[in-house]
Structure formats: C-alpha cells, structure tokens
Write a protein that holds these residues in place. Structure first.
Motif, PDB file in Angstrom:
ATOM      1  N   LEU A 102      -7.021   8.933  -5.650  1.00 30.41           N
ATOM      2  CA  LEU A 102      -5.598   8.458  -4.325  1.00 30.41           C
ATOM      3  C   LEU A 102      -5.547   8.542  -3.600  1.00 30.41           C
ATOM      4  O   LEU A 102      -5.439   8.254  -1.945  1.00 30.41           O
ATOM      5  CB  LEU A 102      -5.339   7.127  -5.406  1.00 30.41           C
ATOM      6  CG  LEU A 102      -4.890   5.562  -4.830  1.00 30.41           C
ATOM      7  CD1 LEU A 102      -6.197   5.174  -3.797  1.00 30.41           C
ATOM      8  CD2 LEU A 102      -4.569   4.250  -5.383  1.00 30.41           C
ATOM      9  N   ALA A 103      -3.932   9.793  -3.362  1.00 32.35           N
ATOM     10  CA  ALA A 103      -3.628  10.086  -2.838  1.00 32.35           C
ATOM     11  C   ALA A 103      -4.416  10.509  -1.361  1.00 32.35           C
ATOM     12  O   ALA A 103      -3.711  10.596  -0.154  1.00 32.35           O
ATOM     13  CB  ALA A 103      -2.035  10.697  -3.470  1.00 32.35           C
ATOM     14  N   ALA A 104      -5.607  11.113  -2.435  1.00 30.62           N
ATOM     15  CA  ALA A 104      -5.349  12.147  -0.874  1.00 30.62           C
ATOM     16  C   ALA A 104      -6.732  10.682   0.012  1.00 30.62           C
ATOM     17  O   ALA A 104      -6.435  10.559   1.062  1.00 30.62           O
ATOM     18  CB  ALA A 104      -6.856  12.609  -1.691  1.00 30.62           C
ATOM     19  N   ARG A 105      -6.952   9.585  -0.223  1.00 30.00           N
ATOM     20  CA  ARG A 105      -7.471   9.143   0.549  1.00 30.00           C
ATOM     21  C   ARG A 105      -6.542   7.659   1.011  1.00 30.00           C
ATOM     22  O   ARG A 105      -6.844   7.822   2.416  1.00 30.00           O
ATOM     23  CB  ARG A 105      -8.242   7.442  -1.041  1.00 30.00           C
ATOM     24  CG  ARG A 105      -9.282   8.417  -1.215  1.00 30.00           C
ATOM     25  CD  ARG A 105     -10.346   7.080  -2.647  1.00 30.00           C
ATOM     26  NE  ARG A 105     -10.365   5.807  -2.304  1.00 30.00           N
ATOM     27  CZ  ARG A 105     -10.374   4.887  -2.883  1.00 30.00           C
ATOM     28  NH1 ARG A 105     -10.142   4.607  -4.626  1.00 30.00           N
ATOM     29  NH2 ARG A 105     -10.348   3.936  -2.566  1.00 30.00           N
ATOM     30  N   LEU A 106      -5.403   7.962   0.773  1.00 32.49           N
ATOM     31  CA  LEU A 106      -4.260   6.717   1.531  1.00 32.49           C
ATOM     32  C   LEU A 106      -3.739   8.269   2.449  1.00 32.49           C
ATOM     33  O   LEU A 106      -3.360   7.347   3.387  1.00 32.49           O
ATOM     34  CB  LEU A 106      -3.382   6.531   0.264  1.00 32.49           C
ATOM     35  CG  LEU A 106      -3.903   5.466  -0.962  1.00 32.49           C
ATOM     36  CD1 LEU A 106      -2.620   4.783  -1.470  1.00 32.49           C
ATOM     37  CD2 LEU A 106      -4.014   4.059   0.120  1.00 32.49           C
ATOM     38  N   ALA A 107      -4.446   9.573   2.355  1.00 28.94           N
ATOM     39  CA  ALA A 107      -3.771   9.896   3.469  1.00 28.94           C
ATOM     40  C   ALA A 107      -4.591   9.878   4.870  1.00 28.94           C
ATOM     41  O   ALA A 107      -3.746   9.980   5.480  1.00 28.94           O
ATOM     42  CB  ALA A 107      -3.791  11.746   3.123  1.00 28.94           C
ATOM     43  N   GLU A 136      -4.711  18.094  11.193  1.00 27.07           N
ATOM     44  CA  GLU A 136      -5.369  18.977  11.394  1.00 27.07           C
ATOM     45  C   GLU A 136      -6.372  18.139  10.133  1.00 27.07           C
ATOM     46  O   GLU A 136      -6.238  18.041   8.929  1.00 27.07           O
ATOM     47  CB  GLU A 136      -6.170  20.428  11.044  1.00 27.07           C
ATOM     48  CG  GLU A 136      -5.293  20.788  12.020  1.00 27.07           C
ATOM     49  CD  GLU A 136      -5.683  22.360  11.779  1.00 27.07           C
ATOM     50  OE1 GLU A 136      -4.986  23.267  11.580  1.00 27.07           O
ATOM     51  OE2 GLU A 136      -4.654  23.192  12.967  1.00 27.07           O
ATOM     52  N   GLY A 137      -7.837  17.656   9.937  1.00 27.36           N
ATOM     53  CA  GLY A 137      -9.003  16.878   9.274  1.00 27.36           C
ATOM     54  C   GLY A 137      -8.680  15.467   9.540  1.00 27.36           C
ATOM     55  O   GLY A 137      -9.049  14.914   8.640  1.00 27.36           O
ATOM     56  N   LEU A 138      -7.221  14.432   9.701  1.00 26.40           N
ATOM     57  CA  LEU A 138      -7.648  13.606  10.026  1.00 26.40           C
ATOM     58  C   LEU A 138      -7.214  12.515  11.081  1.00 26.40           C
ATOM     59  O   LEU A 138      -7.065  13.092  12.024  1.00 26.40           O
ATOM     60  CB  LEU A 138      -6.010  13.189   8.993  1.00 26.40           C
ATOM     61  CG  LEU A 138      -5.238  13.954   7.643  1.00 26.40           C
ATOM     62  CD1 LEU A 138      -4.137  13.636   7.619  1.00 26.40           C
ATOM     63  CD2 LEU A 138      -5.990  12.506   6.659  1.00 26.40           C
ATOM     64  N   PRO A 139      -7.208  11.929  10.944  1.00 19.63           N
ATOM     65  CA  PRO A 139      -7.660  10.681  12.753  1.00 19.63           C
ATOM     66  C   PRO A 139      -6.152  10.506  12.604  1.00 19.63           C
ATOM     67  O   PRO A 139      -5.727   9.861  11.715  1.00 19.63           O
ATOM     68  CB  PRO A 139      -8.296   9.439  12.440  1.00 19.63           C
ATOM     69  CG  PRO A 139      -8.612   9.838  10.345  1.00 19.63           C
ATOM     70  CD  PRO A 139      -7.810  10.893  10.558  1.00 19.63           C
ATOM     71  N   VAL A 155       0.426  -1.000   0.036  1.00 16.49           N
ATOM     72  CA  VAL A 155       0.289   0.032   0.141  1.00 16.49           C
ATOM     73  C   VAL A 155       0.712   1.268   0.053  1.00 16.49           C
ATOM     74  O   VAL A 155       0.453   2.725  -0.467  1.00 16.49           O
ATOM     75  CB  VAL A 155      -1.277   0.122   1.194  1.00 16.49           C
ATOM     76  CG1 VAL A 155      -2.258   1.252   1.401  1.00 16.49           C
ATOM     77  CG2 VAL A 155      -2.195  -1.530   1.441  1.00 16.49           C
ATOM     78  N   ALA A 156       1.833   1.426   0.464  1.00 21.62           N
ATOM     79  CA  ALA A 156       3.275   2.448   0.944  1.00 21.62           C
ATOM     80  C   ALA A 156       3.410   2.733  -0.541  1.00 21.62           C
ATOM     81  O   ALA A 156       3.589   4.095  -1.009  1.00 21.62           O
ATOM     82  CB  ALA A 156       4.023   1.964   1.611  1.00 21.62           C
ATOM     83  N   GLU A 157       3.815   1.562  -1.025  1.00 26.50           N
ATOM     84  CA  GLU A 157       4.638   2.052  -2.583  1.00 26.50           C
ATOM     85  C   GLU A 157       2.697   2.858  -3.619  1.00 26.50           C
ATOM     86  O   GLU A 157       3.881   2.973  -4.106  1.00 26.50           O
ATOM     87  CB  GLU A 157       4.952   0.234  -3.322  1.00 26.50           C
ATOM     88  CG  GLU A 157       6.019   0.540  -4.563  1.00 26.50           C
ATOM     89  CD  GLU A 157       7.400   1.300  -3.877  1.00 26.50           C
ATOM     90  OE1 GLU A 157       7.330   2.053  -5.188  1.00 26.50           O
ATOM     91  OE2 GLU A 157       7.930   0.973  -3.596  1.00 26.50           O
ATOM     92  N   LEU A 158       2.600   1.819  -3.473  1.00 15.14           N
ATOM     93  CA  LEU A 158       0.905   1.938  -4.765  1.00 15.14           C
ATOM     94  C   LEU A 158       1.114   3.495  -4.050  1.00 15.14           C
ATOM     95  O   LEU A 158       0.584   4.575  -4.596  1.00 15.14           O
ATOM     96  CB  LEU A 158      -0.282   1.928  -3.739  1.00 15.14           C
ATOM     97  CG  LEU A 158      -1.255   2.184  -4.875  1.00 15.14           C
ATOM     98  CD1 LEU A 158      -1.242   1.564  -6.327  1.00 15.14           C
ATOM     99  CD2 LEU A 158      -2.892   1.637  -4.567  1.00 15.14           C
ATOM    100  N   HIS A 172      -4.927   6.330   5.990  1.00 13.53           N
ATOM    101  CA  HIS A 172      -4.757   5.457   6.229  1.00 13.53           C
ATOM    102  C   HIS A 172      -4.298   4.874   7.362  1.00 13.53           C
ATOM    103  O   HIS A 172      -3.095   6.132   7.943  1.00 13.53           O
ATOM    104  CB  HIS A 172      -3.990   4.478   5.192  1.00 13.53           C
ATOM    105  CG  HIS A 172      -3.187   3.198   4.827  1.00 13.53           C
ATOM    106  ND1 HIS A 172      -2.796   2.228   6.178  1.00 13.53           N
ATOM    107  CD2 HIS A 172      -4.322   2.306   4.337  1.00 13.53           C
ATOM    108  CE1 HIS A 172      -2.555   1.545   5.844  1.00 13.53           C
ATOM    109  NE2 HIS A 172      -3.721   0.878   4.819  1.00 13.53           N
ATOM    110  N   PRO A 173      -4.502   3.958   8.309  1.00 15.42           N
ATOM    111  CA  PRO A 173      -4.218   4.165   9.668  1.00 15.42           C
ATOM    112  C   PRO A 173      -3.027   3.925  10.028  1.00 15.42           C
ATOM    113  O   PRO A 173      -2.011   4.294  10.906  1.00 15.42           O
ATOM    114  CB  PRO A 173      -5.458   2.984   9.604  1.00 15.42           C
ATOM    115  CG  PRO A 173      -5.459   1.811   9.177  1.00 15.42           C
ATOM    116  CD  PRO A 173      -5.998   3.307   7.523  1.00 15.42           C
TER     117      PRO A 173
END
Length: 508
Positions: free
Chosen positions: A142-147, A176-179, A131-134, A149-150
């Motif tokens: 997709l990068a915005a979604r993976l940001a 800010e704005g991310l868990p 996933v990190a390589e992706l 990622h837990p």
C-alpha cells in the motif's frame, strides 16, 4: 478542576466504598485519575467508562475494557482506542471509515491490522490528512501505491514509513519513475507563492511553521526528503549526492546515517557547517582515522558529540575530556569499558575522566570505594548516588566537600534516615538536597517537615507517607494546588478525613 478530589482519586488507601462515591461525581479529570487505580474492579471500570468517555479511552488502552463493554456509537474514542490495541470489533473499523468526523477517520488510519476493504476506503478518503496518516503506517504494497499519490503530504508520510520498499524510497528521493506531486497543504488553502508565518496569529490555522509553496511544493518536498534520509530503509546509494546539498539540515541527516560509506563521511568531515560535523562525530559508523581528525575540530559541539560516540578510543576520550566540557554524563564508551579499562580510567590523572567513570552504575566495589575517597568534588558528586556506599563513606563525602555534594548524597537510595535528618540541618542549607529528601524512601517525619520550607520540595513531601497525618490534613488547604493534590493522594491521610471530603463534596 478539584485538585483535592483528583488527589483522593489516586490515593492507594482510599476505601473501596469511597471509590464508588467518587465515581458518582467524577468529571473528566477525576475520572482519568480513577481510571489509573490498580484496584479498580472490572465492574467499576465499565461503570466509569459509561459515565465519562474520556476515562474509557485510558481504560481501553490499559486493557481494562473489552469490545463487549463499549458502544462505538456513544463511545467512539474508546472504540478507536480498542481498535488501536487490536482488541476492537472489525466492524467498528468499517463504521469509522465512513464517519463524518475526519479526526476519527485519521485516528482509525493509524490503527494496525485494519481489514483490507477499510484500508482501501481510507486510501481514497477526501481528506488528505487521513490518507497521509494511513501512508505513515501502511504495509509495503500500500505504501508503494500511495507514493504515487498526487498530494505531497501523502508522499511525505510514505517517506517516513520504514515498511516502504527501498526502491520506492529511492524514487521519492530522485523523483524518477513518479509523476510530480500536484498539491500540498499550503497551496490547498493559499494562493501561491506563499510562506506561512512562523508566528501565525490565526487560531484556525494548522499549517506547519515556516511551510511554503511557490508552485512546486518546496517545503513539503524538502520535508519528504528529510524523512527519507532519516528512514533506515532508504538505500544509502540514493542519498550520497546530498553530501553537497545546499541544505545543512539534509546534510545533517546524511551525516547521522549508520550505513554511511567512509568516503562520504570523509567529505562531510570537511563540511562548512559545524552542526553537520557534530552529527557526524557521534555516528558510530565513522572509523578511527576520522575520529582522530574530528577530535581536533574546534567547531561548535563537535568534540562534545564525539565524546558520545560509542567507538571513540580511550586515548581520544582523555584528550576530549581536557579540551571540551562534556558534563557529568554516562558516555557509551565508558559503559562498554572492559574491567582492565575501568582500572585504567580510575587511575587517570584527569579528574574529568574519573568523574565520567564514576557515572557508570555497575562499577566494582573496590573501584567505587576508591572514587568515593577522591579528592575532587566533581568525582565524588558522580559517585555519591551509587548504592553500596556505607553511611560512614557518605558522611565523609559531606565533611570533605560540603555543599558541593550534599544533594547527591541525599539522592543516594540507601542514604539512611539519620544522615537525611542531618542533611536537612546542613549549614548553609542546600535546597536541592531538600528536594531529594522529600522523595526519599528513608525520609523521616522531621526531615520532611524541613522539606516543606522549600517550594519545590513541599510539593513532593506533601505526598510522602512518613509525613505526620495532622500535617497532611493541614496541607489540603495549601495555597499551592500541587501541594494540596499531593496531600490528598498521601496514603497517610486519615480515613475519616477522606470520608468527610468525599461525602461533603457530593452532598451525601
């Protein structure tokens, strides 16, 4: 590894029929050498790829194979290479996305142009490294979604991706704005708090040196921040607070930003760490006033780095040349000097300034000739490699400055054979000159024989086509494998000897 056969495999004079013979006995090393041959036919390339998969990877990257030539089940690495070159079958991507080998899935994740369904499969991969390589190569959405990622390792990769939207990069910086991230590679495998030993003795450990986690994934978050600071897509407004960060490494990354505001640059000019000030000194974003402030900074490497700033004024460069050891480097400010500035530099009373000018390869002939007659050896060393100098000029350099310029004269691509011969007989001998002569296109047989007396020059001279054939044959048995390999690759190696070597070793 059979170094002689590896040398033969790249020999441009190897007869066509012997190439086929070598292919029949090729191991991975020989096959890799054969794969680089410019005269390899398509049929030979396909045959070689079938015999030795390692060669198929190189052949695929060099465009010598097509999707029709590769079976992804038996040649997975070559198939992945073609996908990486956007030349593979999209169905292969779907096949590899389900591959039990995580290494192959990770390789797939780095391939451009993957089908949308494959990207989604990889984004949900159970191995975080995939996933990190992706994330490192993902498109903006997709990068915005993976940001989110837990796993902190994935976020670290998103921070390095220049396609990541600026607002997302700012969120990664501020949080800010991310868990909060839930895991990192350290706490995946170790009980926290844990710091990975920089000299870890475990052969099966793949944690990065010095990584640590005390429950908040500290080292990975720090690395993520460093990546975001390096990323030109990160809005500089989100980074300005790092001017006072306790980490000098992060302050260094901020100091290198090409969009650094003047007021932040001024603050960093007073940073207690000389490494931060040195990074700032080379940044073309700083203005003349700050350049002059840093020119007086005696901190480690600050003045030398400032000399490499493309915007440094010439008068400041003159002062730096007197104040610090810059070395014989081609400086950006010298490269961009105007004709009138070149004239001014050539008349400088500072031999260091004249030396720096002499490093510029496109000097007008009249300036080059003036510098060729310079009384200072370091200026002449820098100008000696320039094309266009006559044999008379080059000989004069050697007569005036001796061993200090011999190697540079030997490195001039236009130094004639007669002078190269003379340089091999120079007293005292100059070993660096022999190493230059060994690779010189104008070197003669006698000059190359002299080069064989030096261990390093011998390795190069053994492959020079002007070396007498009988000497080349003798060097095939040299104790130094690099010499033997170079001799085997020498196009002057007699064809009969090539035949004997190949046929004798494959039992034909």
């Amino acid at each position: 590894m059979n170094h002689v056969l590896c040398g033969l495999a790249v020999n441009e004079s190897l007869p066509f029929e012997l190439v086929a013979r070598l292919m029949a006995i090729a191991d991975a090393d020989i096959a890799d050498c054969l794969a680089g041959r410019a005269d390899l036919s398509r049929e030979q390339a396909v045959d070689l790829a079938t015999r030795v998969e390692e060669s198929a990877v190189r052949l695929a990257y060099e465009g010598r194979l097509t999707a029709a030539d590769i079976n992804p089940l038996t040649q997975p690495q070559a198939a992945l290479a073609l996908l990486d070159e956007c030349s593979g079958d999209p169905e292969w991507a779907r096949l590899f996305a389900q591959d039990p080998d995580a290494g192959r899935r990770e390789k797939l994740a780095a391939c451009p142009g993957l089908p949308a369904d494959v990207r989604e499969t990889l984004a949900a991969d159970p191995d975080v490294r995939v996933v990190a390589e992706l994330a490192l190569w993902a498109t903006a959405d997709l990068a915005a979604r993976l940001a989110r990622h837990p796993h902190a390792e994935v976020r670290r990769a998103v921070a390095a991706n220049e396609a990541t939207p600026p607002q997302v990069l700012a969120m990664l910086i501020t949080g800010e704005g991310l868990p909060p991230a839930e895991r990192c590679l350290v706490c995946d495998d170790e009980e926290t708090p844990y710091t990975h030993d920089s000299y870890c003795p475990r052969f099966d450990c793949d944690l990065r040196s010095g990584t640590s986690c005390a429950g908040a994934h500290e080292s990975t978050i720090h690395e993520m921040t460093e990546q975001a600071l390096r990323n030109p897509a990160t809005p500089v407004e989100a980074l300005l607070g790092f001017a006072d960060h306790p980490s000098a490494l992060l302050r260094c990354q901020l100091a290198a930003r090409s969009d650094l505001p003047p007021e932040t640059a001024a603050r960093l000019a007073g940073d207690p760490a000389p490494g931060v000030r040195a990074e700032l000194a080379e940044n073309p974003a700083i203005d003349d006033a700050l350049i002059r402030v840093l020119a007086a900074d005696r901190g480690h490497d600050v003045q030398r780095r400032l000399a490499h700033n493309p915007r440094v004024p010439l008068d400041v460069l003159f002062d730096l040349a007197a104040a610090t050891k810059i070395g014989s480097a081609l400086l950006p400010r010298i490269t961009s000097a105007s004709p009138s500035e070149i004239e001014c530099l050539s008349r400088s009373s500072s031999s260091v300034v004249r030396m720096l000018l002499a490093e510029r390869p496109d000097l007008p002939a009249e300036i080059r000739n003036v510098l060729a007659d310079d009384p200072d050896a370091k200026v002449v060393k820098s100008i000696a490699r320039h094309p266009g100098l006559s044999e008379t000029q080059l000989r004069s350099m050697v007569e005036r400055h001796g061993v200090r310029v011999v190697a540079k004269v030997a490195a001039n691509p236009e130094t004639p054979s007669t002078l190269l011969d003379a340089l091999t007989r120079h007293l005292p001998p100059v070993r660096k000159a022999l190493r230059e002569i060994a690779r010189h296109r104008n070197a003669t047989g006698p000059a190359l024989l002299a080069c064989l007396t030096d261990r390093q020059a011998r390795r190069v001279a053994a492959g020079h086509p002007a070396l007498p054939p009988e000497v080349v044959v003798e060097l095939l048995a040299d104790d130094d494998w690099q010499v033997a390999r170079a001799a085997a690759a020498n196009p002057s190696l007699p064809a009969a000897v090539m035949v004997e070597l190949v046929l004798g070793l494959n039992g034909a």
